[in-house]
Design an enzyme around this catalytic site. Structure first.
Site, mmCIF file in Angstrom:
data_model
loop_
_atom_site.group_PDB
_atom_site.id
_atom_site.type_symbol
_atom_site.label_atom_id
_atom_site.label_comp_id
_atom_site.label_asym_id
_atom_site.label_seq_id
_atom_site.Cartn_x
_atom_site.Cartn_y
_atom_site.Cartn_z
ATOM 1 N N LYS A 280 82.226 58.198 59.323
ATOM 2 C CA LYS A 280 83.546 58.698 58.509
ATOM 3 C C LYS A 280 83.570 57.623 57.553
ATOM 4 C CE LYS A 280 83.566 61.720 60.888
ATOM 5 N NZ LYS A 280 83.147 63.312 60.262
ATOM 6 N N TRP B 218 78.151 62.442 52.134
ATOM 7 C CA TRP B 218 77.828 62.266 50.672
ATOM 8 C C TRP B 218 76.612 61.591 50.733
ATOM 9 C CZ3 TRP B 218 81.626 59.502 46.762
ATOM 10 C CH2 TRP B 218 82.152 60.185 45.428
ATOM 11 N N HIS C 61 73.680 55.569 62.331
ATOM 12 C CA HIS C 61 75.295 54.947 62.656
ATOM 13 C C HIS C 61 74.936 53.739 63.763
ATOM 14 C CE1 HIS C 61 77.545 58.307 61.176
ATOM 15 N NE2 HIS C 61 77.916 58.687 61.969
ATOM 16 N N SER D 180 90.550 59.503 58.354
ATOM 17 C CA SER D 180 89.053 60.134 58.268
ATOM 18 C C SER D 180 88.963 60.639 59.924
ATOM 19 C CB SER D 180 88.230 59.616 57.957
ATOM 20 O OG SER D 180 87.557 60.525 57.445
ATOM 21 N N TYR E 251 82.392 53.303 49.723
ATOM 22 C CA TYR E 251 82.313 55.249 48.898
ATOM 23 C C TYR E 251 83.407 55.103 48.033
ATOM 24 C CZ TYR E 251 84.595 59.884 50.061
ATOM 25 O OH TYR E 251 85.518 60.730 49.920
ATOM 26 N N LYS F 2 89.344 65.673 52.455
ATOM 27 C CA LYS F 2 90.052 65.752 51.255
ATOM 28 C C LYS F 2 89.508 64.543 50.134
ATOM 29 C CE LYS F 2 95.206 65.278 51.889
ATOM 30 N NZ LYS F 2 95.614 64.121 52.147
HETATM 31 P P1 PAP Z 1 80.119 61.239 59.203
HETATM 32 O O1 PAP Z 1 80.006 60.034 59.248
HETATM 33 O O2 PAP Z 1 80.742 61.672 60.506
HETATM 34 O O3 PAP Z 1 78.882 61.705 58.953
HETATM 35 P P2 PAP Z 1 81.535 61.236 56.892
HETATM 36 O O4 PAP Z 1 80.927 61.807 55.973
HETATM 37 O O5 PAP Z 1 81.225 59.963 56.262
HETATM 38 O O6 PAP Z 1 81.743 61.303 58.364
HETATM 39 O O7 PAP Z 1 82.801 61.272 56.587
HETATM 40 C C1 PAP Z 1 83.693 62.436 56.436
HETATM 41 C C2 PAP Z 1 84.454 62.033 55.090
HETATM 42 O O8 PAP Z 1 83.506 61.599 54.288
HETATM 43 C C3 PAP Z 1 85.639 63.053 55.078
HETATM 44 O O9 PAP Z 1 86.544 62.483 54.485
HETATM 45 P P3 PAP Z 1 88.592 62.687 54.152
HETATM 46 O O10 PAP Z 1 87.933 62.826 55.721
HETATM 47 O O11 PAP Z 1 88.750 61.138 53.741
HETATM 48 O O12 PAP Z 1 87.822 64.141 54.013
HETATM 49 C C4 PAP Z 1 85.563 63.982 53.945
HETATM 50 O O13 PAP Z 1 85.856 64.255 53.548
HETATM 51 C C5 PAP Z 1 84.696 62.762 53.023
HETATM 52 N N1 PAP Z 1 83.177 63.770 52.313
HETATM 53 C C6 PAP Z 1 82.326 64.831 52.775
HETATM 54 N N2 PAP Z 1 81.620 64.960 52.005
HETATM 55 C C7 PAP Z 1 81.837 64.355 51.007
HETATM 56 C C8 PAP Z 1 81.523 64.629 49.388
HETATM 57 N N3 PAP Z 1 80.599 64.950 48.826
HETATM 58 N N4 PAP Z 1 81.695 63.567 48.166
HETATM 59 C C9 PAP Z 1 83.342 62.850 48.852
HETATM 60 N N5 PAP Z 1 83.528 62.527 49.476
HETATM 61 C C10 PAP Z 1 83.259 63.464 51.002
#
Ligand code: PAP
Length: 334
Positions: A77, A82, A142, A175, A233, A300
């Site tokens: 998270k 991204w 991770h 998140s 981020y 979000k």
């Molecule tokens: P992971 O480590 O399990 O792969 P990760 O991608 O780090 O998860 O975290 C997901 C968060 O990144 C989500 O944030 P939120 O819960 O606050 O909404 C997700 O919405 C956000 N996220 C995923 N893809 C993107 C993107 N392309 N641009 C910006 N934020 C993103």
């Protein structure tokens, strides 16, 4: 806790792929439980579910990156999806310049384009032959930097590039809360939310504590600027062009003047934007190769969403913990 009797569990949270040797190791490790009651074990300062620990040990034993490989690292998270999208798009931009409609990010989930080392490639005692993958190969992990270094520093090649991304602890936590609800296909109660918060503050979470993780990469990036890039981020949200250009420079593929003038950076940002990726069919339905629903990675993406979930007291508590842990390091989260 309103957890259904059999919550959907990804393999990395299970304990069914553990060798006899690792079982013996686990029996000697400090144990704890996550907020849902699943066992976590502390190995060299970091918490793991049994299958994850097995995979991490296998990565340490077998993974030897080539100097051209790229490793993307993060806490869950922290901005993983991204960073995977942006890096894949930056590194492969020339390949798809003439046929943008064929770009793999339009037809594959970013997690299937950039595989996790321990959660996918080295899971279930696999020892994949990575030499068959084209170069540059982009992997993700991770793992804590010290844990990753157990593998990377044993490679006979010169060091590969490592890019780390992290996010402020409160948004990472919130998140993570939503992720766990979506991951287990359930809706958990306020009690569960508070239990998860307490565990987070104690540092007891997969790959935690948060502060040890961010500090490992922060210190690593200061010591080895050429090979470790530390990104936030919030900074990518605030100044996306600057950060993507920095990423490309670090990866030795800077944008040319012509590319900049023709809007190449903006195109990549648009392709990798949350709004674009979230609405693609491939990311709305089905599961990724590691069996996680594709849509759970896109929500979000707002800085400060924690304000909708944490009380002022909770925010103060966690801020104080992080501040005290990071004090003197030079690493600051706004
Ligand atoms: P992971 O480590 O399990 O792969 P990760 O991608 O780090 O998860 O975290 C997901 C968060 O990144 C989500 O944030 P939120 O819960 O606050 O909404 C997700 O919405 C956000 N996220 C995923 N893809 C993107 C993107 N392309 N641009 C910006 N934020 C993103």
């Amino acid at each position: 806790m309103e957890v259904s009797q059999e919550p959907h569990l990804p393999n990395y949270m299970k304990d069914d792929k553990v060798s006899q040797e690792t079982k013996i190791l686990i029996s000697s490790l400090p144990p704890d439980k996550d907020f849902m009651g699943y066992g976590l074990y502390n190995y060299k300062g970091c918490w793991y579910y049994p299958n994850t620990l097995q995979a991490v040990l296998d990565v340490q034993k077998h993974f030897r990156p080539r100097s051209t490989d790229i490793i993307l690292a993060s806490l869950p998270k922290g901005g993983t999806t991204w960073l995977k999208s942006l890096t894949f798009a930056v590194v492969n931009r020339e390949k798809y310049r003439k046929n943008p409609q064929l770009h793999p990010l339009l037809s594959q989930n970013p997690h299937d384009l950039v595989p996790f080392l321990e959660i996918e490639l080295y899971t279930s005692n696999q020892t994949p032959d990575l030499s068959k993958f084209p170069s540059p190969m982009i992997f993700s992990t991770h793992m804590h930097l010290n844990t990753l270094h157990e593998a990377t520093t044993k490679s006979s090649s010169s060091p590969c590039k490592i890019v780390y991304v992290c996010r402020g602890i409160k948004d990472t936590f919130v998140s993570g809360w939503h992720y766990r609800n979506m991951l287990h296909r359930t809706k958990m109660s306020q009690d569960a939310f508070e239990l998860m918060f307490d565990a987070y503050c104690r540092g007891v979470l997969l790959y935690g504590p948060y502060w040890e993780h961010v500090l490992s990469y922060w210190k690593g990036s200061l010591e080895d600027k050429e090979n470790i890039l530390f990104m936030k981020y919030e900074e990518i949200i605030e100044e996306p062009k600057v950060q993507v250009k920095k990423l490309a420079e670090f990866l030795n593929c800077p944008f040319t003047k012509e590319e900049e003038e023709s809007g190449s950076v903006e195109e990549i940002l648009k392709l990798c934007s949350l709004g674009n990726l979230r609405n693609l069919e491939i990311n709305k339905k089905g599961t990724t190769r590691i069996g996680i629903d594709s849509n759970v990675f896109f929500r979000k993406g707002e800085v400060g969403d924690w304000k909708n979930y944490l009380t002022p007291q909770m925010a103060k508590t966690v801020d104080e913990i992080v501040e005290s842990r990071l004090r003197g390091s030079g690493l600051i989260f706004q």
